[in-house]
Design an enzyme around this catalytic site. Sequence first.
Site, PDB file in Angstrom:
ATOM      1  N   ALA A 137       4.176  -2.051  -9.830  1.00  0.00           N
ATOM      2  CA  ALA A 137       3.907  -3.452  -9.525  1.00  0.00           C
ATOM      3  C   ALA A 137       3.292  -3.495  -8.132  1.00  0.00           C
ATOM      4  O   ALA A 137       3.460  -2.568  -7.335  1.00  0.00           O
ATOM      5  CB  ALA A 137       5.200  -4.246  -9.572  1.00  0.00           C
ATOM      6  N   GLU A 153       6.739   1.539 -16.585  1.00  0.00           N
ATOM      7  CA  GLU A 153       7.300   0.490 -17.456  1.00  0.00           C
ATOM      8  C   GLU A 153       6.250  -0.027 -18.444  1.00  0.00           C
ATOM      9  O   GLU A 153       6.551  -0.260 -19.620  1.00  0.00           O
ATOM     10  CB  GLU A 153       7.868  -0.645 -16.601  1.00  0.00           C
ATOM     11  CG  GLU A 153       9.098  -0.196 -15.824  1.00  0.00           C
ATOM     12  CD  GLU A 153       9.547  -1.210 -14.774  1.00  0.00           C
ATOM     13  OE1 GLU A 153       8.736  -1.539 -13.883  1.00  0.00           O
ATOM     14  OE2 GLU A 153      10.690  -1.666 -14.857  1.00  0.00           O
ATOM     15  N   GLY A 166       6.313  -0.075 -12.185  1.00  0.00           N
ATOM     16  CA  GLY A 166       5.758  -0.907 -13.252  1.00  0.00           C
ATOM     17  C   GLY A 166       4.744  -0.169 -14.120  1.00  0.00           C
ATOM     18  O   GLY A 166       4.548  -0.523 -15.283  1.00  0.00           O
ATOM     19  N   GLU A 194      11.468   2.743  -7.435  1.00  0.00           N
ATOM     20  CA  GLU A 194      11.746   1.465  -6.761  1.00  0.00           C
ATOM     21  C   GLU A 194      12.829   1.582  -5.707  1.00  0.00           C
ATOM     22  O   GLU A 194      12.816   0.890  -4.693  1.00  0.00           O
ATOM     23  CB  GLU A 194      12.162   0.404  -7.800  1.00  0.00           C
ATOM     24  CG  GLU A 194      11.024  -0.116  -8.673  1.00  0.00           C
ATOM     25  CD  GLU A 194      10.794   0.719  -9.923  1.00  0.00           C
ATOM     26  OE1 GLU A 194      11.328   1.844 -10.031  1.00  0.00           O
ATOM     27  OE2 GLU A 194      10.075   0.223 -10.801  1.00  0.00           O
TER      28      GLU A 194
HETATM   29  N1  CAA Z   1       1.244  -1.767  -4.852  1.00  0.00           N
HETATM   30  C1  CAA Z   1       0.237  -2.099  -4.029  1.00  0.00           C
HETATM   31  N2  CAA Z   1      -0.663  -1.213  -3.563  1.00  0.00           N
HETATM   32  C2  CAA Z   1      -0.531   0.070  -3.948  1.00  0.00           C
HETATM   33  C3  CAA Z   1       0.504   0.502  -4.797  1.00  0.00           C
HETATM   34  C4  CAA Z   1       1.414  -0.493  -5.270  1.00  0.00           C
HETATM   35  N3  CAA Z   1       2.411  -0.188  -6.120  1.00  0.00           N
HETATM   36  N4  CAA Z   1       0.375   1.828  -4.976  1.00  0.00           N
HETATM   37  C5  CAA Z   1      -0.694   2.220  -4.279  1.00  0.00           C
HETATM   38  N5  CAA Z   1      -1.251   1.162  -3.635  1.00  0.00           N
HETATM   39  C6  CAA Z   1      -2.428   1.149  -2.756  1.00  0.00           C
HETATM   40  C7  CAA Z   1      -2.108   1.797  -1.415  1.00  0.00           C
HETATM   41  O1  CAA Z   1      -1.487   0.862  -0.558  1.00  0.00           O
HETATM   42  C8  CAA Z   1      -3.496   2.182  -0.958  1.00  0.00           C
HETATM   43  O2  CAA Z   1      -4.146   1.035  -0.470  1.00  0.00           O
HETATM   44  P1  CAA Z   1      -4.924   1.103   0.969  1.00  0.00           P
HETATM   45  O3  CAA Z   1      -6.053   2.067   0.706  1.00  0.00           O
HETATM   46  O4  CAA Z   1      -5.367  -0.311   1.157  1.00  0.00           O
HETATM   47  O5  CAA Z   1      -3.952   1.607   1.948  1.00  0.00           O
HETATM   48  C9  CAA Z   1      -4.181   2.590  -2.256  1.00  0.00           C
HETATM   49  O6  CAA Z   1      -3.434   1.983  -3.307  1.00  0.00           O
HETATM   50  C10 CAA Z   1      -4.191   4.093  -2.488  1.00  0.00           C
HETATM   51  O7  CAA Z   1      -2.837   4.558  -2.388  1.00  0.00           O
HETATM   52  P2  CAA Z   1      -2.388   5.771  -1.425  1.00  0.00           P
HETATM   53  O8  CAA Z   1      -3.293   5.852  -0.232  1.00  0.00           O
HETATM   54  O9  CAA Z   1      -0.937   5.610  -1.154  1.00  0.00           O
HETATM   55  O10 CAA Z   1      -2.671   7.006  -2.396  1.00  0.00           O
HETATM   56  P3  CAA Z   1      -1.936   8.429  -2.378  1.00  0.00           P
HETATM   57  O11 CAA Z   1      -2.725   9.283  -3.331  1.00  0.00           O
HETATM   58  O12 CAA Z   1      -1.733   8.910  -0.981  1.00  0.00           O
HETATM   59  O13 CAA Z   1      -0.478   8.160  -2.989  1.00  0.00           O
HETATM   60  C11 CAA Z   1       1.080   7.235  -4.584  1.00  0.00           C
HETATM   61  C12 CAA Z   1      -0.360   7.776  -4.327  1.00  0.00           C
HETATM   62  C13 CAA Z   1       2.090   8.383  -4.449  1.00  0.00           C
HETATM   63  C14 CAA Z   1       1.082   6.688  -6.012  1.00  0.00           C
HETATM   64  C15 CAA Z   1       1.400   6.120  -3.563  1.00  0.00           C
HETATM   65  O14 CAA Z   1       0.335   5.174  -3.555  1.00  0.00           O
HETATM   66  C16 CAA Z   1       2.668   5.380  -3.854  1.00  0.00           C
HETATM   67  O15 CAA Z   1       3.744   5.881  -3.611  1.00  0.00           O
HETATM   68  N6  CAA Z   1       2.557   4.124  -4.380  1.00  0.00           N
HETATM   69  C17 CAA Z   1       3.698   3.269  -4.637  1.00  0.00           C
HETATM   70  C18 CAA Z   1       4.506   3.737  -5.823  1.00  0.00           C
HETATM   71  C19 CAA Z   1       5.689   2.816  -6.032  1.00  0.00           C
HETATM   72  O16 CAA Z   1       6.579   2.716  -5.222  1.00  0.00           O
HETATM   73  N7  CAA Z   1       5.695   2.115  -7.177  1.00  0.00           N
HETATM   74  C20 CAA Z   1       6.755   1.175  -7.505  1.00  0.00           C
HETATM   75  C21 CAA Z   1       6.318  -0.203  -7.102  1.00  0.00           C
HETATM   76  S1  CAA Z   1       7.617  -1.419  -7.255  1.00  0.00           S
HETATM   77  C22 CAA Z   1       7.703  -1.741  -8.898  1.00  0.00           C
HETATM   78  O17 CAA Z   1       6.925  -1.259  -9.679  1.00  0.00           O
HETATM   79  C23 CAA Z   1       8.829  -2.684  -9.305  1.00  0.00           C
HETATM   80  C24 CAA Z   1       8.990  -2.843 -10.744  1.00  0.00           C
HETATM   81  O18 CAA Z   1       9.989  -2.549 -11.351  1.00  0.00           O
HETATM   82  C25 CAA Z   1       7.945  -3.399 -11.559  1.00  0.00           C
END
Ligand code: CAA
Length: 258
Positions: free
Chosen positions: A66, A112, A109, A132
């Site tokens: 998400a 999911e 998400g 999360e």
């Molecule tokens: N939401 C918003 N933006 C996101 C995102 C997310 N879930 N995941 C990645 N992005 C964005 C990053 O902020 C980044 O944007 P900027 O270039 O503007 O900084 C861009 O996408 C590229 O991401 P990274 O630079 O972080 O890429 P990476 O290859 O270094 O890492 C990754 C990849 C390991 C997937 C890392 O992006 C990450 O950990 N993302 C978040 C994963 C996460 O925590 N997901 C759970 C979200 S909460 C949820 O989903 C609740 C639910 O139950 C529905």
Amino acid sequence: MTEYDNIILERRGRVGLITLNRPEALNALNLGMLQDVVAAATALDRDPEIGAIVVTGSARAFAAGADIKEMATKSFVEMYLADWFAGWDRFTAVRTPVVAAVAGHALGGGCELAMMCDFILAADTAKFGQPEIKLGVIPGIGGSQRLTRAVGKAKAMEMLLTGRTIDAVEAERAGLVSRIIPADDLLDEAMATAATIAGMSLPVAMMAKEVVNAAYETLLEGGIRFERRVFHSTFATADQKEGMNAFIEKRPPAFTNR
Ligand code: CAA
């Protein structure tokens, strides 16, 4: 055809293809993405020419969760009043079979959404997780329920409590995905699999989906009775007669969805 900002929608023969397309955010699921995916899936579901749907992302990410940036400042009351994520229920109401073709990150998400599809074909690059807890939250689009049913309590607990991601091999061994496919072949294989499904009788494919889903939601006794009744109802279709006669006559069936 409707234009979407966050996805690409294509019709290839009898298969509808939804490609998540927010590369700048690794396909993070914001409100716009939710609206586009649900609208496209609903439109395909209503289209009698479509017999199966594929949902995919990019080589790098199916979806990285998400959209954290969209949620970060929200209060409990805002999340509660909006019933945040409830809109995804409309995706699971789709009756046409849906295949997830997952490469790269399927986190939060993203995992999911893949689990909301009917089954997952994973590229050898796929990574699944519910991280999360690292953000101080828990899954909110059904992850705790669907992952536990898919992989069992031990692995689901470990994944939810530590945020550890699993690769495609571990996901297949745990029963989260149906098959692993070399990344370069993923979309072709998913489209071919969906085309196979779309070549079946659509009402009977819908019944098959309905009875498997009942395994999630009912006690065994009720589920078995439900399956038997739906099985009986396939005998009300012309496609049952055609399918069985074609077998006996040693020819391919010509289903008419009647
Ligand atoms: N939401 C918003 N933006 C996101 C995102 C997310 N879930 N995941 C990645 N992005 C964005 C990053 O902020 C980044 O944007 P900027 O270039 O503007 O900084 C861009 O996408 C590229 O991401 P990274 O630079 O972080 O890429 P990476 O290859 O270094 O890492 C990754 C990849 C390991 C997937 C890392 O992006 C990450 O950990 N993302 C978040 C994963 C996460 O925590 N997901 C759970 C979200 S909460 C949820 O989903 C609740 C639910 O139950 C529905």
